[in-house]
Design a protein around this motif. Structure first.
Motif, short mmCIF file in Angstrom:
data_model
loop_
_atom_site.label_atom_id
_atom_site.label_comp_id
_atom_site.label_asym_id
_atom_site.label_seq_id
_atom_site.Cartn_x
_atom_site.Cartn_y
_atom_site.Cartn_z
N ARG A 130 131.39 70.63 26.95
CA ARG A 130 132.20 69.60 26.42
C ARG A 130 133.37 69.07 27.11
O ARG A 130 133.68 67.95 26.90
N LYS A 131 134.08 69.90 27.78
CA LYS A 131 135.20 69.27 28.72
C LYS A 131 134.63 68.38 29.54
O LYS A 131 135.14 67.36 29.84
N LEU A 132 133.43 68.90 30.34
CA LEU A 132 132.99 67.76 31.22
C LEU A 132 132.51 66.37 30.71
O LEU A 132 132.56 65.45 31.30
N LEU A 133 131.55 66.69 29.48
CA LEU A 133 131.06 65.64 28.79
C LEU A 133 132.13 64.52 28.21
O LEU A 133 132.19 63.28 28.59
N LYS A 134 133.45 65.03 27.84
CA LYS A 134 134.50 64.47 27.34
C LYS A 134 134.88 63.42 28.62
O LYS A 134 135.27 62.26 28.48
N ASP B 53 128.84 69.13 38.53
CA ASP B 53 129.54 70.19 37.84
C ASP B 53 128.69 70.60 36.52
O ASP B 53 128.48 71.67 36.11
N LEU B 54 128.18 69.71 35.71
CA LEU B 54 127.53 69.83 34.68
C LEU B 54 126.24 70.39 34.65
O LEU B 54 125.62 71.38 34.07
N PHE C 245 125.07 63.37 25.79
CA PHE C 245 125.33 64.54 25.05
C PHE C 245 124.32 65.74 25.43
O PHE C 245 123.05 65.19 25.56
N CYS C 246 124.83 66.64 25.52
CA CYS C 246 124.00 68.02 25.67
C CYS C 246 124.71 69.11 25.04
O CYS C 246 125.88 69.18 24.96
N ASP C 247 124.01 70.35 25.18
CA ASP C 247 124.73 71.66 24.85
C ASP C 247 125.25 72.31 25.95
O ASP C 247 126.64 72.55 25.85
N TYR C 248 124.68 72.65 26.77
CA TYR C 248 125.17 73.39 28.02
C TYR C 248 125.07 72.93 29.27
O TYR C 248 126.19 72.78 30.09
N GLY C 249 124.31 71.90 29.67
CA GLY C 249 124.16 71.02 30.82
C GLY C 249 123.72 71.73 31.85
O GLY C 249 122.94 71.52 32.77
#
Length: 190
Positions: free
Chosen positions: A28-32, A51-52, A67-71
């Motif tokens: 979530r931090k990386l996606l934001k 990194d994701l 968007f993804c759950d874990y990456g």
């Protein structure tokens, strides 16, 4: 066996497990950061995706938002383009080959739940949670997935395939075909 190991083995697991929640929050931090980054900051975009994802080939381009759950369970091959508003629920491995085109609003699901509510909903002293299991999704090289397509858990799509927009892929698709529809069906060889 950990809940993550169960998840990757296709067994029922608790998605509220602390290890899985930690992976989720990290993503979530990386996606934001990725989804709000200025479009011209290519080096930072590439760093965040590296990194994701488990693996990211050279020349991968993903239009935000993504968007993804874990990456950490996603691998994308070189020169693949993923258009805006895609959702990859990577509760198991999602592998996309090289030179792919993924249209806008494509959804790739790896998670599934028991059909019967009494099997799906687990109640304990801490409340309720839902049993989940997962199956990997694999997409070959040189594949074009049209916009608004949904790919269900456990699906393999071969090389050199075109999947028409709005399809719901419920069965594996072999190499070198055009397929579309709901449910997605092979229309012709390419």
């Amino acid at each position: 066996m950990t809940e993550k190991q169960k998840m990757l083995n296709g067994e029922h697991y608790n998605s509220r497990d602390p290890e899985l929640l930690s992976m989720y929050h990290h993503a979530r931090k990386l996606l934001k950061a990725y989804n709000t980054l200025d479009a011209d900051l290519n080096e930072e975009r590439n760093r965040l995706l590296s990194d994701l994802f488990e693996n990211k080939g050279e020349g991968v381009w993903i239009e935000p938002p993504f968007f993804c759950d874990y990456g950490a369970l996603i691998s994308v091959g070189e020169n693949t383009f993923i258009n805006t508003n895609c959702l990859f629920l990577d509760n198991n491995k999602i592998t996309i080959g090289k030179n792919g085109l993924i249209g806008p609003f494509v959804q790739i699901y790896t998670a599934e739940h028991p059909l019967k509510a009494s099997d799906r909903i687990i109640r304990n002293k801490n409340g309720s949670y839902y049993l989940t299991s997962s199956k990997p999704v694999a997409i070959g090289d040189n594949v074009w997935i049209g916009g608004n397509t949904i790919i269900l858990p456990g699906i393999t799509i071969g090389n050199n395939v075109t999947v028409g927009a709005g399809s719901v892929v419920t069965k594996n698709i072999p190499d070198n075909v055009l397929a579309f529809g709901n449910p997605c069906q092979i229309q012709k060889k390419l």
